[in-house]
Write a protein that holds these residues in place. Sequence first.
Motif, short mmCIF file in Angstrom:
data_model
loop_
_atom_site.label_atom_id
_atom_site.label_comp_id
_atom_site.label_asym_id
_atom_site.label_seq_id
_atom_site.Cartn_x
_atom_site.Cartn_y
_atom_site.Cartn_z
N ILE A 145 -24.94 -11.38 -9.04
CA ILE A 145 -23.76 -10.93 -10.01
C ILE A 145 -24.75 -9.61 -10.87
CG2 ILE A 145 -22.99 -12.22 -12.46
CD1 ILE A 145 -22.88 -14.92 -10.94
N THR A 146 -25.47 -9.91 -10.64
CA THR A 146 -26.55 -8.78 -11.69
C THR A 146 -26.37 -7.15 -10.20
OG1 THR A 146 -28.79 -10.53 -12.23
CG2 THR A 146 -29.32 -8.28 -12.52
N GLN A 147 -26.29 -7.12 -9.32
CA GLN A 147 -26.13 -7.15 -8.68
C GLN A 147 -25.02 -5.92 -8.75
OE1 GLN A 147 -28.24 -4.95 -6.24
NE2 GLN A 147 -29.82 -6.11 -6.23
N ALA A 148 -24.18 -6.94 -8.79
CA ALA A 148 -22.36 -6.19 -9.38
C ALA A 148 -22.50 -5.77 -10.44
CB ALA A 148 -21.49 -7.45 -9.84
N ALA A 149 -23.64 -6.29 -11.81
CA ALA A 149 -23.63 -5.52 -12.70
C ALA A 149 -23.96 -4.22 -12.91
CB ALA A 149 -24.58 -6.19 -13.77
N GLY A 150 -24.85 -4.07 -11.48
CA GLY A 150 -25.32 -2.24 -11.38
C GLY A 150 -24.76 -1.40 -11.08
N ARG A 151 -23.41 -2.28 -10.90
CA ARG A 151 -22.16 -1.20 -10.73
C ARG A 151 -20.90 -0.14 -11.58
NH1 ARG A 151 -25.37 0.00 -7.01
NH2 ARG A 151 -26.36 -1.84 -7.16
N CYS A 152 -21.46 -0.78 -12.99
CA CYS A 152 -20.73 -1.65 -14.14
C CYS A 152 -21.77 -0.33 -15.14
CB CYS A 152 -20.90 -2.64 -14.74
SG CYS A 152 -19.17 -2.22 -16.10
N ASN A 153 -21.34 0.56 -15.66
CA ASN A 153 -21.98 2.32 -16.41
C ASN A 153 -22.79 2.15 -16.00
OD1 ASN A 153 -22.48 3.35 -18.99
ND2 ASN A 153 -23.06 1.94 -19.84
N ARG A 154 -22.82 2.68 -14.78
CA ARG A 154 -24.60 3.20 -14.30
C ARG A 154 -24.87 4.04 -14.81
NH1 ARG A 154 -26.09 1.58 -8.83
NH2 ARG A 154 -27.30 2.72 -7.79
N GLU A 155 -24.51 5.41 -14.76
CA GLU A 155 -25.37 5.48 -15.70
C GLU A 155 -25.46 5.54 -16.83
OE1 GLU A 155 -26.61 8.24 -13.45
OE2 GLU A 155 -25.67 7.54 -11.84
N GLY A 156 -24.89 5.11 -17.57
CA GLY A 156 -25.72 4.23 -18.68
C GLY A 156 -24.45 5.43 -19.65
N ARG A 157 -23.19 5.81 -19.01
CA ARG A 157 -22.87 6.61 -20.12
C ARG A 157 -21.44 6.71 -21.56
NH1 ARG A 157 -21.79 9.66 -15.42
NH2 ARG A 157 -23.61 11.15 -14.52
N ARG A 158 -21.80 4.80 -21.04
CA ARG A 158 -20.97 4.42 -22.19
C ARG A 158 -21.45 3.27 -22.88
NH1 ARG A 158 -18.86 3.78 -16.89
NH2 ARG A 158 -17.69 5.26 -16.07
N PRO A 159 -21.00 3.29 -24.04
CA PRO A 159 -21.70 1.92 -24.58
C PRO A 159 -21.81 0.83 -24.17
CG PRO A 159 -19.55 2.82 -25.93
CD PRO A 159 -19.49 3.36 -24.66
N LEU A 160 -22.97 -0.32 -24.63
CA LEU A 160 -23.51 -1.10 -23.38
C LEU A 160 -22.78 -2.43 -23.70
CD1 LEU A 160 -25.56 -3.19 -22.04
CD2 LEU A 160 -26.23 -3.69 -24.35
N GLU A 161 -21.37 -2.17 -25.33
CA GLU A 161 -20.59 -2.74 -25.16
C GLU A 161 -19.29 -3.49 -25.04
OE1 GLU A 161 -20.28 0.15 -28.84
OE2 GLU A 161 -22.71 -1.52 -27.81
N ASP A 162 -19.13 -2.14 -24.65
CA ASP A 162 -18.00 -1.62 -23.60
C ASP A 162 -17.58 -2.10 -22.32
OD1 ASP A 162 -16.49 -1.34 -26.08
OD2 ASP A 162 -17.02 0.71 -26.28
N SER A 163 -19.47 -1.99 -21.79
CA SER A 163 -19.54 -2.13 -20.07
C SER A 163 -19.46 -3.79 -20.17
CB SER A 163 -20.10 -1.45 -19.87
OG SER A 163 -20.80 0.02 -20.55
N ILE A 164 -18.34 -4.17 -18.91
CA ILE A 164 -18.43 -5.58 -19.36
C ILE A 164 -18.32 -5.72 -17.52
CG2 ILE A 164 -17.32 -7.94 -19.72
CD1 ILE A 164 -16.02 -6.72 -22.36
N VAL A 165 -19.05 -7.04 -16.87
CA VAL A 165 -18.93 -7.45 -15.96
C VAL A 165 -18.38 -8.61 -16.22
CG1 VAL A 165 -19.77 -7.96 -13.29
CG2 VAL A 165 -20.54 -6.05 -15.51
N SER A 166 -16.98 -9.35 -15.52
CA SER A 166 -16.61 -11.05 -15.97
C SER A 166 -16.69 -11.60 -15.01
CB SER A 166 -14.66 -9.99 -16.33
OG SER A 166 -15.52 -9.50 -17.44
N VAL A 167 -17.49 -12.19 -15.12
CA VAL A 167 -17.79 -13.57 -13.54
C VAL A 167 -16.42 -14.50 -13.79
CG1 VAL A 167 -19.48 -14.70 -12.44
CG2 VAL A 167 -20.47 -12.58 -13.79
N PHE A 168 -15.33 -14.72 -12.82
CA PHE A 168 -14.51 -15.66 -12.70
C PHE A 168 -14.37 -16.74 -11.92
CE2 PHE A 168 -13.26 -12.05 -10.09
CZ PHE A 168 -12.80 -12.61 -8.73
N ALA A 169 -13.75 -17.86 -11.66
CA ALA A 169 -13.39 -18.52 -10.59
C ALA A 169 -12.33 -18.44 -9.99
CB ALA A 169 -13.68 -20.56 -11.02
#
Length: 773
Positions: A571-595
Amino acid sequence: MQPGQNGQAQARPAYYAHSGTPGDCSDWQGLPEHLIETAGLAARFAEVFGLEKAASAAGLFHDLGKYDPEFQRRLTGADIRVDHSTAGAAILQQLARDGSPFDVLMAEIISYAILGHHAGLPDRRTAEPSCFEERCRRFTDSLDPAWRDEIAPDLAGLLPERMLKAIGVGNRHVAFDMSVIARFLFSCLVDADFKNTEEFYAKLENRQVDREWPALGDLLPDYLSRFDTHMAGLPRDGELNPLRRDILAHVRAGAALAPGLFTLTVPTGGGKTLASLGFALDHAKAHGLRRIIYAIPFTSIIDQTATVFRKVLGGEHILEHHSAIEEDEAAARRGQRDFPTSRDKLRLAMEDWAAPVVVTTNVQLFESLFAARTSRARKLHNIAGSIIILDEAQTLPRHLLKPAVRMLDTLARLFGCTIVLCTATQPALGKDGEDGGQGFPDGLDLEGRELAPDPRGLASRLRRARIERVGEMSNEALVAAMRPLPQALVIVNSRRHALELYRQAKEAGLDGLVHLTTRQCAAHRRGILDDARHRLKDGLACRLIATSLIEAGVDVDFPRVWRAEAGWDQITQAAGRCNREGRRPLEDSIVSVFAAPDYPPPREIKSLVEDTVRALDAHQGDIQTLEAMRSFYGEVYWRMAERLDREGIVDALKLDGRETNFAFRDVAQKFRMIESNMEAVIVPFDDKAIKAVDDLPFERIPSGLIARKLQTYIVQVPARARELLIRCGHVAFECPQQRGDQFAVLRTQNLYDPEVGLLWETPEYLALEDTIV
């Protein structure tokens, strides 16, 4: 000369190792010449780890059985089978019997290499007649005693003081250490034997053989200059780039530390690939290390990493090796009366990893280190004295962690290797816990060996996304979630789930859809990822549905990510594909973990999900802290306990008193980093692949050379699925007379869909896909 019956001297018969022109022995290779030259070459290979005397003995004795007159008859064309590999092992042990206990032990260890130099390392004791003990017990000496005058072995001091000190007094893993010594001597022997045989036939046939690579030390001035120029040309603005430069400077400063074990804990986006390369170059210069080996968990990112290295260092001396097509001794001798001992041997173009920089997979590295086959073990002696960077170290299979950790420890202590565990999610393999408590069972000595500056602070400063748990999501719900977002990434746990979700999203009319799994060959995936990066950069629609192969190090940057439940590290590695370059606000860069209720995860993933939940509960739901990471790994290691060596590999390499009991073949069969019963299918995806397949009928082109060209055109499929594809004529072994069953090539091209890859559409095989990423 020998005295004859009438008192006159008579010529001693000549003994040969390899035949040349039939009926004319003038150009044949003499047996003493082959033994002495092989011994010298094996000794040179072993110098780096101080066992040149033992390696020389292996070379002198390996073909001693060719002093049997029956073997000489075979060379002249007699249709007889002769075991020439047992004699040297049996006689070596007899000669060493009166030596020191260490020399007796080393004679046994060298004997494994001699017995296995054609058919692979044997087990000590099994019910099979091919085991070490049975072969030596059945040996009857029918050799001409002339060998005693033609070679002069010195069997004293086979285990030097330096190696004894490195093993250490009271080391409870001495048996494992000695088994690795046996493997490295085996590697020296088989590589020296191959190269001496190759050299003989090359001269005989007036061919040029160019197997020499430049030494890393000779290339370092240019490499360091190129590296510094490349780094100076990177952007310097913003918040992230100065931080990356600070990380690099700190990591490179650690290069002066003594060789051994290191960790490099840098979150995604911190530039750890280039930082680890900079460390390796500086460390090699500081300590005279011979080679840089960069091991990567997935073939999906080998091309990416190798491309970076070629861009920085130039591509001429970088070897990229991740082939799933391996030389198989059993296949090579199928249909033959004996394993090839002369010209046929030259067809076995086994990779020896002599290049100064090697980019490979964890599978290649570790399965070679635990291999019994000559083709895989041949490279081992070139690993000694190397810097090994284990990228994404957290991906090492947990059921093999204990033997893998033992191997890393032995490589560092006995074979002069520096090993860097490089990851954003350090797998906590130290023998001591961060809080001073118990660490990994029989863990590594990592105290004070972290190369990164302030890993805890970096984890906070480089956080680019927030992770939230969203409960169950069906495919319909995932499609609905993607619909308003032109750029999104969904990562699931199996190829079947990825395929069915992709098809549903396509039916729903979503545009910019991309499917990425190991149904596609690596060459195809490279193009898919390049296109996806362009779309993301240009603001075009890009909805990518993938398996976990995209998580570990793949350079993509999505604004939103959905991840099926998995382990904390995934999951943490998946988060590394979201907003990788830090160009977007943290609060808008969401990793949703689902079943995913319709796609239950494999059993191992299920237990890791439970470990993740416990770690989250213990740390107020914040999954991205180092404390949560350590809590997660503590849960995993505590729960798995003995299953960290589920196959009993460490216990299969033991000493019974002063006698070795190494089950090399059993270990090689059990040490499988990819557990599923999978087989390779070669896809002629482009002109390069088609040309390589077209070269298969030409016997003069080595199989290994063609295999390396085809290594990025392979799709792994369930073994039963490949059998069905072959039976139906969709896949066929090309040139089986020359190549055996090494090259299974797709013939029905419409089974390879340009969007999703190779398809085998029966419910039985799609059910197997549930556990395949």
